[in-house]
Design a protein around this motif. Sequence first.
Motif, PDB file in Angstrom:
ATOM      1  N   THR A  57       9.979 -30.706   7.290  1.00 21.50           N
ATOM      2  CA  THR A  57       9.567 -29.584   8.129  1.00 21.50           C
ATOM      3  C   THR A  57       9.954 -28.238   7.536  1.00 21.50           C
ATOM      4  O   THR A  57       9.351 -27.226   7.868  1.00 21.50           O
ATOM      5  CB  THR A  57      10.190 -29.709   9.529  1.00 21.50           C
ATOM      6  OG1 THR A  57      11.619 -29.805   9.403  1.00 21.50           O
ATOM      7  CG2 THR A  57       9.692 -30.972  10.220  1.00 21.50           C
ATOM      8  N   ARG A 113       9.726 -28.317  24.179  1.00 21.10           N
ATOM      9  CA  ARG A 113       8.639 -28.272  23.190  1.00 21.10           C
ATOM     10  C   ARG A 113       8.249 -29.683  22.767  1.00 21.10           C
ATOM     11  O   ARG A 113       9.084 -30.585  22.681  1.00 21.10           O
ATOM     12  CB  ARG A 113       9.034 -27.452  21.964  1.00 21.10           C
ATOM     13  CG  ARG A 113      10.207 -28.016  21.180  1.00 21.10           C
ATOM     14  CD  ARG A 113      10.528 -27.159  19.955  1.00 21.10           C
ATOM     15  NE  ARG A 113      11.634 -27.686  19.180  1.00 21.10           N
ATOM     16  CZ  ARG A 113      12.910 -27.370  19.361  1.00 21.10           C
ATOM     17  NH1 ARG A 113      13.248 -26.495  20.312  1.00 21.10           N
ATOM     18  NH2 ARG A 113      13.850 -27.908  18.605  1.00 21.10           N
ATOM     19  N   LEU A 158       6.293 -31.362  19.482  1.00 22.77           N
ATOM     20  CA  LEU A 158       5.802 -31.107  18.132  1.00 22.77           C
ATOM     21  C   LEU A 158       5.220 -32.394  17.559  1.00 22.77           C
ATOM     22  O   LEU A 158       5.799 -33.481  17.736  1.00 22.77           O
ATOM     23  CB  LEU A 158       6.921 -30.596  17.234  1.00 22.77           C
ATOM     24  CG  LEU A 158       7.611 -29.297  17.651  1.00 22.77           C
ATOM     25  CD1 LEU A 158       8.763 -28.972  16.706  1.00 22.77           C
ATOM     26  CD2 LEU A 158       6.625 -28.135  17.700  1.00 22.77           C
ATOM     27  N   ASP A 180       3.486 -34.220  14.005  1.00 22.30           N
ATOM     28  CA  ASP A 180       3.233 -34.193  12.563  1.00 22.30           C
ATOM     29  C   ASP A 180       2.415 -35.430  12.204  1.00 22.30           C
ATOM     30  O   ASP A 180       2.647 -36.520  12.743  1.00 22.30           O
ATOM     31  CB  ASP A 180       4.533 -34.218  11.759  1.00 22.30           C
ATOM     32  CG  ASP A 180       5.490 -33.099  12.145  1.00 22.30           C
ATOM     33  OD1 ASP A 180       5.004 -32.012  12.503  1.00 22.30           O
ATOM     34  OD2 ASP A 180       6.714 -33.325  12.078  1.00 22.30           O
ATOM     35  N   ASN A 221       3.443 -29.638  12.641  1.00 19.35           N
ATOM     36  CA  ASN A 221       3.128 -28.881  13.861  1.00 19.35           C
ATOM     37  C   ASN A 221       1.615 -28.819  14.057  1.00 19.35           C
ATOM     38  O   ASN A 221       0.990 -27.758  14.032  1.00 19.35           O
ATOM     39  CB  ASN A 221       3.732 -27.480  13.804  1.00 19.35           C
ATOM     40  CG  ASN A 221       3.711 -26.774  15.154  1.00 19.35           C
ATOM     41  OD1 ASN A 221       3.231 -27.315  16.159  1.00 19.35           O
ATOM     42  ND2 ASN A 221       4.212 -25.557  15.197  1.00 19.35           N
ATOM     43  N   ASN A 274       0.025 -26.324  16.342  1.00 20.14           N
ATOM     44  CA  ASN A 274       0.458 -24.940  16.121  1.00 20.14           C
ATOM     45  C   ASN A 274       1.254 -24.407  17.315  1.00 20.14           C
ATOM     46  O   ASN A 274       1.065 -23.283  17.785  1.00 20.14           O
ATOM     47  CB  ASN A 274      -0.740 -24.031  15.853  1.00 20.14           C
ATOM     48  CG  ASN A 274      -0.334 -22.763  15.112  1.00 20.14           C
ATOM     49  OD1 ASN A 274       0.609 -22.758  14.327  1.00 20.14           O
ATOM     50  ND2 ASN A 274      -1.045 -21.681  15.362  1.00 20.14           N
ATOM     51  N   LYS A 275       2.174 -25.238  17.807  1.00 22.14           N
ATOM     52  CA  LYS A 275       3.000 -24.884  18.952  1.00 22.14           C
ATOM     53  C   LYS A 275       3.927 -23.720  18.606  1.00 22.14           C
ATOM     54  O   LYS A 275       4.643 -23.744  17.608  1.00 22.14           O
ATOM     55  CB  LYS A 275       3.840 -26.094  19.365  1.00 22.14           C
ATOM     56  CG  LYS A 275       4.855 -25.841  20.462  1.00 22.14           C
ATOM     57  CD  LYS A 275       4.206 -25.614  21.807  1.00 22.14           C
ATOM     58  CE  LYS A 275       5.243 -25.516  22.911  1.00 22.14           C
ATOM     59  NZ  LYS A 275       4.630 -25.273  24.235  1.00 22.14           N
ATOM     60  N   VAL A 282      10.282 -22.382  15.234  1.00 19.03           N
ATOM     61  CA  VAL A 282       9.856 -23.575  14.514  1.00 19.03           C
ATOM     62  C   VAL A 282       8.711 -23.195  13.578  1.00 19.03           C
ATOM     63  O   VAL A 282       8.069 -22.154  13.733  1.00 19.03           O
ATOM     64  CB  VAL A 282       9.411 -24.691  15.478  1.00 19.03           C
ATOM     65  CG1 VAL A 282      10.533 -25.049  16.451  1.00 19.03           C
ATOM     66  CG2 VAL A 282       8.160 -24.291  16.238  1.00 19.03           C
ATOM     67  N   ARG A 304       1.896 -24.241  12.287  1.00 20.75           N
ATOM     68  CA  ARG A 304       1.106 -25.309  11.674  1.00 20.75           C
ATOM     69  C   ARG A 304       0.962 -25.051  10.173  1.00 20.75           C
ATOM     70  O   ARG A 304       0.623 -23.958   9.741  1.00 20.75           O
ATOM     71  CB  ARG A 304      -0.271 -25.407  12.308  1.00 20.75           C
ATOM     72  CG  ARG A 304      -1.138 -26.514  11.687  1.00 20.75           C
ATOM     73  CD  ARG A 304      -2.384 -26.788  12.495  1.00 20.75           C
ATOM     74  NE  ARG A 304      -3.152 -25.575  12.723  1.00 20.75           N
ATOM     75  CZ  ARG A 304      -3.740 -25.280  13.882  1.00 20.75           C
ATOM     76  NH1 ARG A 304      -3.612 -26.104  14.914  1.00 20.75           N
ATOM     77  NH2 ARG A 304      -4.430 -24.163  14.017  1.00 20.75           N
TER      78      ARG A 304
END
Length: 859
Positions: A148, A798, A800, A802, A826, A829-830, A846, A849
Motif C-alpha cells: 500500500t 473505512r 478499503l 485492493d 483502494n 478511491n475511498k 490513506v 486509488r
Amino acid sequence: MKKYIFSLPIILLSFAAAAYAQSLGNAGTIEVIAVDQTGAVVPNAAATLRNPLSGYTRTERTDSAGKCAFTNVPPNQYHLEVNASGFSAFEQDVTVRTAVPIPVRAALSVAGSSSRVTVEASGADILEQTPYAHNDVDQSQILKLPSTTPATGLSDVITFSTGGVAADSNGFFHPLGDHAQTSYVVDGQPINDQQSKAFSTQLPANAFQSLELITGTPNAEYGDKTSLIVSAVTRSGLGHKPTGSLNTYYGSFGTFGEEATLGLGNAQFGNFLVVDALKTGRFLDSPEFTPFHDKGNNATIFDRLDWNPNGRDVFHLNLFGARNWFQIPNTYDQLSQDQRQRATTLSIAPGYQHTFGSTSLLTVNPFFRQDRIDYYPSRDPFDDTTATLAQNRHLTNAGARIDFAYSKGIHNIKIGTELMDTRLKENFALGITDPNFNPVCLNTDGNGVALPGVTNPNACDGLGFAANPNLLPGLVPYDLTRGGSPFNFYGSSNIVQEAFYAQDQMTIRNLTLNLGARFDHYDGISTDKLLEPRASVSYLVKQTQTVLRFGFARTMETPYNENLVLSSATGVGGLATNVFGAFGETALRPGHRNQYNAGFQQAIGKYVQVDADYFWKFTKNAYDFDVIFNTPITFPISWKQSRLDGVGARISTINIHGFQAVTTMGHTRARYFPPETGGILFNSPTSDQVFRIDHDQAFQQTTTLRYQHGKDGWWGSFIWRYDSGLVAGSVTDLQDALSLTAAQQSAIGFFCGSQRATVYQALDSSSCTASNYGATLLRIPQEGTENDDTNPPRIAPRHLFDVALGTDNLFHAETYRTTLRFTVVNLTNKVALYNFLSTFSGTHFVEPRSYQVNLGFSF
C-alpha cells in the motif's frame, strides 16, 4: 567504560568465531534417509515437505546414499511424503521448533507396481500444539500481497496477515494495543528498533522465505519489545539449483521500480542476492488526500551467504544496505515548505552453528547495524510552518546472540545469552516560525495576537490583551517570531543490554508445556534489571480437534532508541512545559509488564482452521511516540502505566482446488494513565485522567481471497480491509473544530448544516451551532458528551479494497518464465484518514486509488 567489561569481550569473540558465512538462524533442518524393508538405502526417492495453510512446498531427492536434507525450514508443522518407484508412499508429520537437525528414517514398503500417493490435509495436519498464538506466512503468499505504500512491503505483510494489528500511516502498525512494541529476529539477529522507511529501513519483502508472527505469550528467548515478534527466515541458495528473477513495475504517482534476485548453490555452498530500487511521487502518506511535495526514492541490497563444509559446522553471513531519500509532504498551509530527509542503514550479521551428535546444537550470531538520519529544513527558516527543524543522528548497534539447543524425547531446551551495545548520537534544532502557534497574549475573541516583542504573559494586561491560559512556556525562548533563538541540542549515550534466558518446551502426548525464565539488565541513560518468568501450556482435545492455550509472561519493555537522549532530558511534560536547562533530567526508564493470554485453535474438518487469542497486558511505565507536526521526527515518551486488552483472531483455509481464504480480526482497548515524561511539543504534563490513546480501535478485519488456476496459471487476489477508526483526540467538540484552519477543516470534511469548509474558506460560529455540525472523516462526539476514556473522538470507519491479477508463467515455458501482474490499491478511491493532528502520529490520508503493472522474468 565499566559497561563494556563484561559484554565487549564476548561480542568480539563472537565476531571472530563467525567471520566467514551464515547460520540458519531460527530455521530448522530435516534430514531424511530412505530405506527399504531390508534396510538398504533407496536412492533418487522424492521427498516432499508441505504445510497446507502457509503454502510452503518443497521437494528434494535422495542421493546415492539414500539421504537428502531440507535446510532453512521455517518453524512450523509439516507433512512429509517420500515416494520412490516400486514402493508405497511413506508419510509422517514433522514439527520444526528447534534448530537441532531432525532425523527422519523413511522406511518404504514394496508395492506391487509403481505408485504415488496424493496426500490431502486432515484436521491433524492443520493444527499446531504450540502454546502461544502465532501465524505463519510463506514466500508464496508474501510475493502476491499488494504493497500500500512504497518501501514498506514487510509492514504490509504483517498488517494484512495478523489479527489484532491496527494499520497506521507510513507502514506503521499498532500490535495488540501498543504503538510499535515489535521485535524482529532475522536469521537469529535481534532487531528491536523501528523498522520503517522513516527510521531503520526494513529488509525488502522479497528477501524473506517465511515469517512467523508471534502475538501470544513470548518465549524466554525474546525480549525488549514483545507485543509482536517477527521471527523471519530469509531466502537461501544452499542446496538449491540456480534461481533468479528480474521485475520492473510502473504505477500511479510516477512510481517506477526494479527488483532483482539471484540464488545459487549446492550441498555445501549457497548465496542469495536481492537488489531493489524505486522512485515515486508519493513516498510518504500525505497530510492531504492529493499528495504534493512527496517525492522519494529507495534502494536496498541484501545478500545471504551459507557454507556447510562438513555437515556439522555451518557458517553464514547476512549483508544489508539501504538508503531512503524523500521530501516531507506539505499541507495547503505549507505551500512554500521544502523539508527533506535521508536515512541510510548498514547491517552485517555473521553466524556459526555446530552440531553435537543428533541432539545438541550451538549457535553464535554476532551482528552490527548502523542507522543514520539527516533531516534538512527549508533554506529560508520562515518558509517552514509551524517550525523549522534540522536533525542529524546516528544509532549504532552491535552485539551477539549465543544459545545452546538440546532436543531429545519430550524436551526441547534452549539456553542462551543476548548482549548488545547501542551507541546514540543526536543533533537536533528547532525554531517556532508561526506567531499563532503559541501566542503569549489573546484578544477579546480568544485569538492569538502577534506581538513580536512580548514574551512574558504578565505584560498582556497592560497592552489591553489577556494572557494565554494554554501557553507552552518552554517554547517561548525558541519562538523566532518573538525574537527567540533556535533550540539546539547535542547529546550522546551508550546503552548496554545483557540478557540470559533458559526455556524448555515439553511435549507429553497431547500436552505441551513451555517453561522458561529471562533476566534482563539494561544500563544506559537509566538502569534497570528484571527477572522474567514465562510459562505457557497447550492441550490437544483429539475428539473435537481443538487446541486450548494459556500463558503468562513477565517482560521488560525497553525505551525506543530514536531521539532517546533528548527525550530523556526534557522532563515531566516535555520541553513544551519546561524551560530547557531549568530542571533536572528525567531519564526514560524501561517498563515492567505482566501479560496474560488465553486462546484456542480449532480445525473444522480438514479444510478450515480457526485461531483466537485473548490478551491482557498491564504495564508500569508504558511507551509511545511524540511526533513533531506531520514530520517523521519522533521522540519516545513514557506514561505512568497502561492497561491493554483485546482479542485477535484468524480464520484460514487450505488450498482448495486453487482457492484459499484468510480472515484476520482484532479488537483492542488501550487505556493510558498520566503523567507523561519526555518529548517535545504536545504532551500532557501532570494530568491524572485516564484516556484512550490512538492505538485503541474497536474493530478491524482483513479478508484475503486468492485463486490460482493450476501451478503456474493465472491467479487473482482480493483484499477487503475494514477499520472502525483509531482514537483522534484533537477535536473534542465544536470549539475545537472552529479553531482549525480552513485546510484542516477541509481535511476532516467539516460541515455545519449544508455548508462545508474548503481549503480556502473556514466555517465559523456564524454558521455553526451545537446541533448542526459534524465531519465526514472524523467522528466528533456530540456536544457535551466527549470523555477521553469512554467517548473520545475517532477517525471515521473505512472500507478499503485492493485487487490484483497476474500469472507466474505467461507463455507456459519450462525454464524461463515471464510473469505479469496488475494491481489496484483502494479500488473505490475511498477518501479516508489514518489519523488527524495526532500527538503520536500527525495527520495522514490513506493512499488514493492507484494502479501498478509489474512485468518480470524468472528461472
